[in-house]
Design a protein around this motif. Structure first.
Motif, PDB file in Angstrom:
ATOM      1  N   ARG A  25       0.859  -1.182   0.000  1.00  0.00           N
ATOM      2  CA  ARG A  25       0.000   0.000   0.000  1.00  0.00           C
ATOM      3  C   ARG A  25       0.892   1.228   0.000  1.00  0.00           C
ATOM      4  N   GLY A  27       2.455   4.794   0.904  1.00  0.00           N
ATOM      5  CA  GLY A  27       2.482   5.712   2.051  1.00  0.00           C
ATOM      6  C   GLY A  27       2.787   5.068   3.383  1.00  0.00           C
ATOM      7  N   LEU A  28       2.294   3.882   3.607  1.00  0.00           N
ATOM      8  CA  LEU A  28       2.500   3.221   4.888  1.00  0.00           C
ATOM      9  C   LEU A  28       3.243   1.908   4.706  1.00  0.00           C
ATOM     10  N   ALA A  55      -1.257   6.795  14.307  1.00  0.00           N
ATOM     11  CA  ALA A  55      -1.951   7.139  13.062  1.00  0.00           C
ATOM     12  C   ALA A  55      -1.871   8.630  12.774  1.00  0.00           C
ATOM     13  N   GLU A  56      -1.952   9.441  13.834  1.00  0.00           N
ATOM     14  CA  GLU A  56      -1.897  10.894  13.657  1.00  0.00           C
ATOM     15  C   GLU A  56      -0.579  11.334  13.035  1.00  0.00           C
ATOM     16  N   PHE A  58       0.902   9.977  10.710  1.00  0.00           N
ATOM     17  CA  PHE A  58       0.822   9.769   9.264  1.00  0.00           C
ATOM     18  C   PHE A  58      -0.358  10.517   8.654  1.00  0.00           C
ATOM     19  N   THR A  60      -3.450   9.810   9.106  1.00  0.00           N
ATOM     20  CA  THR A  60      -4.412   8.817   8.643  1.00  0.00           C
ATOM     21  C   THR A  60      -5.269   8.342   9.810  1.00  0.00           C
ATOM     22  N   THR A  61      -6.112   7.374   9.553  1.00  0.00           N
ATOM     23  CA  THR A  61      -7.015   6.872  10.587  1.00  0.00           C
ATOM     24  C   THR A  61      -6.407   5.657  11.284  1.00  0.00           C
ATOM     25  N   SER A  64      -6.563   2.333   9.395  1.00  0.00           N
ATOM     26  CA  SER A  64      -5.583   2.054   8.348  1.00  0.00           C
ATOM     27  C   SER A  64      -4.378   1.300   8.889  1.00  0.00           C
TER      28      SER A  64
END
Length: 289
Positions: A25, A27-28, A55-56, A58, A60-61, A64
């Motif tokens: 995936r 980005g991560l 998560a913060e 990145f 993102t949630t 994820s």
């Protein structure tokens, strides 16, 4: 069950620690998630770590992250192994048992100093990853040069590792209190005059205090490490163990008669292998009964 109290799924954690493939995936990645979690724990402590805070980082949630790691419990296992990887032991050529264990202990002390949250992630059922196992295997290798029996070698490594962890826990607690209160450990105790006034009822303590025994305390880690290794050395000497030499000459194995070619790192002086060394040890034990 609270997130901090959750136990990792052992099989899933082992799969992650020992090289399970991760989803492709953008980005991560699992490595980036672990690195970010270590940064959070370094800055705020393990109790403050959460999947949300990671998560913060990145943008993102939390959901994820669950595509990569099931939860905080498994994430902590990955974090532990990752920081052990920052301190590779390298070659132990030329080191005897004491020098090798001392170097291993100092690396562990430095690692705990850099990552104080490590002491709060320990436990008898923590799952080792490849980096942790490499360090443990290194310690067992150098400790084996003492000539002690296999069970004693393992006990010695656990003893030294346990000392480092205990010293790191004490140092970490003092540092955390100083961080939260802004008052150093030394200053806090120096301001306890109301307590010191009551110590005259304890003659040994009062005598040592007045003699200056508390004016310049010994370094807990340095003193403890030396005394721990001294104890191991006393054990070796009491058993007359055949210490493995770091420089091998010629001759023959005293057990099986095989020539000692001098080419094997860490072989014993009088034996061609640790198997023969242990056979000799068992013979001595049987003769002493």
């Amino acid at each position: 069950m609270a997130e901090d109290d959750a136990q990792p799924d052992p099989e899933r954690a082992i799969e992650l620690l020992w090289g399970a493939s991760e989803p492709e995936r953008p980005g991560l990645s699992l490595g980036r998630i672990v690195a970010a979690a270590v940064e959070v724990a370094d800055a705020e402590g393990l109790a403050s770590l959460s999947m949300r805070k990671v998560a913060e980082r990145f943008g993102t949630t939390t959901m994820s992250l669950y595509r990569y790691v099931p939860g905080k419990a498994e994430l902590v296992e990955l974090m532990r192994d990752a920081v052990y990887g920052e301190f590779p032991m390298g070659s132990s050529d030329g080191l005897g048992w004491r020098a090798g264990l001392e170097r291993w202990a100092r690396r562990a002390w430095e690692m705990h100093h850099r990552h104080p949250w490590l002491v709060h992630s320990s436990g008898s059922r923590r799952l080792p990853g490849p980096n942790i196992m490499a360090g443990y295997d290194h310690a067992l290798d150098v400790a084996s040069r003492s000539g002690l029996a296999p069970a004693e070698v393992i006990a010695v490594v656990n003893l030294v590792g346990g000392f480092v962890e205990s010293a790191a826990r004490q140092a970490g607690e003092a540092a955390e209190l100083q961080r939260r209160t802004g008052v150093t450990h030394e200053r806090w105790w120096s301001e306890r005059e109301s307590l010191f006034e009551r110590l005259d009822r304890y003659p040994a303590l009062e005598r040592l205090w007045k003699a200056g025994g508390m004016d310049a305390p010994l370094d807990t880690f340095e003193f403890g490490l030396r005394r721990t290794l001294d104890g191991v050395e006393a054990l070796i000497q009491s058993q007359g163990s055949e210490v493995i030499s770091d420089e091998i000459g010629g001759g023959e194995c005293v057990v099986c008669g095989k020539p000692l070619d001098g080419g094997g790192r860490g072989r014993p002086r009088d034996y061609c292998s640790r198997a023969c060394q242990q056979r000799a040890y068992r013979r001595r034990q049987a003769q002493s009964v």
